[in-house]
Design an enzyme around this catalytic site. Sequence first.
Site, PDB file in Angstrom:
ATOM      1  N   GLY A  46      36.792  52.337  29.890  1.00 53.90           N
ATOM      2  CA  GLY A  46      37.303  50.365  30.334  1.00 53.90           C
ATOM      3  C   GLY A  46      37.331  50.279  32.215  1.00 53.90           C
ATOM      4  O   GLY A  46      36.642  49.260  32.571  1.00 53.90           O
ATOM      5  N   GLU A  47      36.687  51.361  33.014  1.00 53.71           N
ATOM      6  CA  GLU A  47      36.298  51.161  34.515  1.00 53.71           C
ATOM      7  C   GLU A  47      34.648  50.260  34.404  1.00 53.71           C
ATOM      8  O   GLU A  47      33.905  50.717  34.140  1.00 53.71           O
ATOM      9  CB  GLU A  47      36.356  52.444  35.245  1.00 53.71           C
ATOM     10  CG  GLU A  47      37.864  53.348  35.347  1.00 53.71           C
ATOM     11  CD  GLU A  47      39.610  52.619  35.420  1.00 53.71           C
ATOM     12  OE1 GLU A  47      38.966  51.843  36.327  1.00 53.71           O
ATOM     13  OE2 GLU A  47      39.982  53.242  35.798  1.00 53.71           O
ATOM     14  N   GLY A  48      35.496  49.363  35.894  1.00 52.03           N
ATOM     15  CA  GLY A  48      33.871  49.161  36.018  1.00 52.03           C
ATOM     16  C   GLY A  48      32.928  49.468  36.566  1.00 52.03           C
ATOM     17  O   GLY A  48      32.989  50.124  37.196  1.00 52.03           O
ATOM     18  N   ARG A 287      35.387  35.917  41.742  1.00 53.00           N
ATOM     19  CA  ARG A 287      35.357  36.746  39.991  1.00 53.00           C
ATOM     20  C   ARG A 287      36.173  35.860  39.112  1.00 53.00           C
ATOM     21  O   ARG A 287      37.212  35.124  39.332  1.00 53.00           O
ATOM     22  CB  ARG A 287      36.487  37.800  40.408  1.00 53.00           C
ATOM     23  CG  ARG A 287      36.707  38.473  39.546  1.00 53.00           C
ATOM     24  CD  ARG A 287      35.278  39.416  39.106  1.00 53.00           C
ATOM     25  NE  ARG A 287      35.825  40.626  38.530  1.00 53.00           N
ATOM     26  CZ  ARG A 287      36.131  40.550  36.861  1.00 53.00           C
ATOM     27  NH1 ARG A 287      36.502  39.510  35.641  1.00 53.00           N
ATOM     28  NH2 ARG A 287      36.620  41.596  36.399  1.00 53.00           N
ATOM     29  N   THR A 380      36.687  45.087  43.336  1.00 51.89           N
ATOM     30  CA  THR A 380      35.307  46.028  42.969  1.00 51.89           C
ATOM     31  C   THR A 380      34.663  45.620  43.941  1.00 51.89           C
ATOM     32  O   THR A 380      34.260  46.591  44.386  1.00 51.89           O
ATOM     33  CB  THR A 380      35.843  47.305  42.905  1.00 51.89           C
ATOM     34  OG1 THR A 380      35.850  46.741  41.539  1.00 51.89           O
ATOM     35  CG2 THR A 380      37.220  47.929  42.967  1.00 51.89           C
TER      36      THR A 380
HETATM   37  O1  GFB Z   1      32.368  44.942  39.054  1.00 53.72           O
HETATM   38  P1  GFB Z   1      33.862  45.802  38.276  1.00 53.72           P
HETATM   39  O2  GFB Z   1      35.165  46.793  38.311  1.00 53.72           O
HETATM   40  O3  GFB Z   1      35.099  44.528  39.896  1.00 53.72           O
HETATM   41  O4  GFB Z   1      33.699  44.644  37.388  1.00 53.72           O
HETATM   42  P2  GFB Z   1      36.786  44.206  39.619  1.00 53.72           P
HETATM   43  C1  GFB Z   1      33.712  43.960  36.990  1.00 53.72           C
HETATM   44  C2  GFB Z   1      32.031  43.369  36.093  1.00 53.72           C
HETATM   45  O5  GFB Z   1      31.679  42.396  36.267  1.00 53.72           O
HETATM   46  C3  GFB Z   1      31.412  43.973  36.966  1.00 53.72           C
HETATM   47  C4  GFB Z   1      30.664  42.230  36.160  1.00 53.72           C
HETATM   48  O6  GFB Z   1      31.075  45.258  37.199  1.00 53.72           O
HETATM   49  C5  GFB Z   1      29.740  42.656  36.449  1.00 53.72           C
HETATM   50  O7  GFB Z   1      29.489  43.798  35.434  1.00 53.72           O
HETATM   51  N1  GFB Z   1      30.957  40.649  37.354  1.00 53.72           N
HETATM   52  C6  GFB Z   1      31.698  40.512  38.008  1.00 53.72           C
HETATM   53  C7  GFB Z   1      29.659  40.247  38.375  1.00 53.72           C
HETATM   54  N2  GFB Z   1      31.893  39.517  39.040  1.00 53.72           N
HETATM   55  C8  GFB Z   1      29.954  39.255  39.036  1.00 53.72           C
HETATM   56  C9  GFB Z   1      29.467  38.064  40.069  1.00 53.72           C
HETATM   57  O8  GFB Z   1      29.186  38.045  40.746  1.00 53.72           O
HETATM   58  N3  GFB Z   1      27.773  38.780  39.566  1.00 53.72           N
HETATM   59  C10 GFB Z   1      27.941  39.577  38.545  1.00 53.72           C
HETATM   60  N4  GFB Z   1      26.273  39.639  38.071  1.00 53.72           N
HETATM   61  N5  GFB Z   1      28.535  40.307  37.689  1.00 53.72           N
HETATM   62  C11 GFB Z   1      38.457  44.702  37.450  1.00 53.72           C
HETATM   63  C12 GFB Z   1      37.443  45.982  36.336  1.00 53.72           C
HETATM   64  O9  GFB Z   1      36.962  44.429  37.952  1.00 53.72           O
HETATM   65  O10 GFB Z   1      38.577  44.252  37.052  1.00 53.72           O
HETATM   66  C13 GFB Z   1      38.926  46.783  35.164  1.00 53.72           C
HETATM   67  O11 GFB Z   1      36.813  47.076  37.101  1.00 53.72           O
HETATM   68  C14 GFB Z   1      39.344  44.725  34.898  1.00 53.72           C
HETATM   69  O12 GFB Z   1      38.309  46.793  35.090  1.00 53.72           O
HETATM   70  C15 GFB Z   1      39.564  44.105  36.472  1.00 53.72           C
HETATM   71  O13 GFB Z   1      38.265  44.645  34.589  1.00 53.72           O
HETATM   72  C16 GFB Z   1      40.286  43.296  35.747  1.00 53.72           C
HETATM   73  O14 GFB Z   1      36.931  44.699  40.250  1.00 53.72           O
HETATM   74  O15 GFB Z   1      35.893  42.519  39.988  1.00 53.72           O
END
Ligand code: GFB
Length: 421
Positions: A46-48, A287, A380
């Site tokens: 589940g981690e991003g 986000r 993140t």
């Molecule tokens: O990277 P990430 O762990 O950041 O997960 P958070 C967010 C994902 O959403 C990114 C997409 O890896 C991208 O695939 N994404 C988000 C974006 N913002 C953008 C953007 O500005 N541009 C693009 N191109 N893609 C956490 C997650 O997300 O949020 C956890 O790790 C959970 O699993 C939590 O979902 C709610 O820290 O923002």
Amino acid sequence: FLLLVLGSSVALRSKVDQHHKVSHVDSNKYSIAAEKKFLLYDVNFGEGFNLRRDVYMRVANTVRLLRESGENWILVLPPWGRLHHWQRMQVALSWRLFFDLESLNRFIPVMEFEDFLDESENRPIDQVIYLQHYEEGWGTEYVRKFDERRCLPPADSHYRKENDSKWRGWFYSYEDVQASNFKCVSIQGDSGTLKDLLTHSNFSSMTSVMVDRAETILHENFGDVNYWKARRSMRYSKDLVEAANVFRDKYLDSDDENDDTEMVADWRKERAKRTAKGGPYLGIHWRRRDFLYARHDQLPSIKGTAEILEKLCEKLKLNRIYLATDAPEEEVNELKSYLGKELQVFRFTDTQKYNDGQIAIIDQYLCAHSAHFIGSYESTFTFRIQEDREILGFPISSTFNRLCPDNIPDCEQPPKWKIVY
Ligand code: GFB
């Protein structure tokens, strides 16, 4: 018999050496005479993407510690894929699509999983260690420790022993990959604790070890010089940097010379600075999607976001905005509809040529090069942009800013995790 065994091991070694010419491990630089050992890892499904980048830094520091103790460990990079945020479900993507492997290798030796499979001639991985928390919790005080324990859910369903007594599970979608041994270990600790686990007598004879659920361990010293070394080594792939720089030049009137964001080729030669100006645009990480549920009290409405942008652009005398977002098109259009005509919004959207992770990196790079950045609370994705800006040498005030919810316009700003050299 002995000759036969020696003969086959020599044949194997020469294949390995040949292979090294194409792999990214620089054998001259890492000339420890000890036998090579391979550390593989994976992260909870589940981690991003950006949390996974953070886990890389923790495991890379484990490898650094192992090497400092004289063992010749090499980190095998876990192929990317099956990320639930990615709109396109891709698997087995190599690290070189996202990062500059030469640069990673200047911190610790790393290799792609495919190269590891070639080098190990598809033999089973010696040992899988599934990290889990302690069933009884942390107790009254936090101590660093690990113990082999019975597998708790979900570990017990992730790997299974087949009739041939080999273990099968999720090895980044590679169905032929197997492991010889599997154990569950309860652990609380950090990169150093994982190093102790790997050198513990139960595992010390293993040549290849895969640590699953590596996010269970923390940074040894969050934000210290080794944190930043690992982070600085994570330069983006040259193709992505090139694509983002072309976009800056074409739409954002931005280039390294004017913006004072030039970087030395080798990150080890970087020195502290605070003079970066950035391109004449506002960078925003907006986000949305699952964040609206996870952090909904902390995010502005669409209209509220537009008001923040208007005010900031007026104050900073900017009329271009680079928008990085995971928002659906309708929300982006709504946001734009609230903005005055003098403000131009830019986005990088070449989904034909680049996969979801690559677009995310280009988005981050473009936000990192803006004159002023504003991000989303506790994302993140935002954190990685702030780190990039620290590396580029921006003043603190242009980096550590967040979008406030409509009802708390002067909300607390993010912690300032400053770079350390
Ligand atoms: O990277 P990430 O762990 O950041 O997960 P958070 C967010 C994902 O959403 C990114 C997409 O890896 C991208 O695939 N994404 C988000 C974006 N913002 C953008 C953007 O500005 N541009 C693009 N191109 N893609 C956490 C997650 O997300 O949020 C956890 O790790 C959970 O699993 C939590 O979902 C709610 O820290 O923002």
